[in-house]
Design an enzyme around this catalytic site. Structure first.
Site, mmCIF file in Angstrom:
data_model
loop_
_atom_site.group_PDB
_atom_site.id
_atom_site.type_symbol
_atom_site.label_atom_id
_atom_site.label_comp_id
_atom_site.label_asym_id
_atom_site.label_seq_id
_atom_site.Cartn_x
_atom_site.Cartn_y
_atom_site.Cartn_z
ATOM 1 N N ARG A 4 9.372 6.945 7.587
ATOM 2 C CA ARG A 4 8.817 6.482 8.859
ATOM 3 C C ARG A 4 9.847 5.676 9.649
ATOM 4 N NH1 ARG A 4 2.861 6.242 9.294
ATOM 5 N NH2 ARG A 4 2.057 7.397 7.508
ATOM 6 N N GLU B 254 0.787 -1.217 0.000
ATOM 7 C CA GLU B 254 0.000 0.000 0.000
ATOM 8 C C GLU B 254 0.830 1.285 0.000
ATOM 9 O OE1 GLU B 254 -2.623 0.938 3.269
ATOM 10 O OE2 GLU B 254 -1.167 0.222 4.696
#
Length: 108
Positions: free
Chosen positions: A28, A19
């Site tokens: 991240r 995704e």
């Protein structure tokens, strides 16, 4: 988990994301390793101390060994083939992680 294995334990990890693309994943991971709020990075509100921690985290992560595949809709057979190819090339993953397993297709 991937940061801990690749940086601290010198393990090789394969990460399949169905995704998200590679850039946000790495951002991240970098923020998690640096312990910096990801929203501050995205919005550009980092202070000098945050940049120091990000630079230190980047140094540690650059020595890590991780493979990130961002192909959406990958099938189990395609993933197995990629892992098999990595293994034949001498990069046998110690961990295989899949983000959004529900988006994986069965056969193609």
């Amino acid at each position: 988990i991937i940061n801990n294995l690749t940086i601290r334990s010198n393990k090789f990890c394969a990460f399949f994301s169905l995704e998200m693309s590679e850039d946000p994943i790495v951002a991240r991971m970098l923020c998690a390793e640096a312990r910096v709020d990801h929203q501050k990075l995205r919005q550009g509100f980092l202070v000098h101390d945050d940049w120091d921690r990000i630079n230190a985290a980047y140094e540690g992560m650059s020595a890590g060994r991780a493979f990130i595949d961002e192909k959406p809709g990958i099938s189990f057979l395609e993933m197995r083939a990629k892992v098999h190819r990595m293994t034949l090339q001498g990069f046998k993953p110690d961990l295989i992680a899949v983000d959004y397993l529900q988006m994986m297709t069965g056969r193609r």
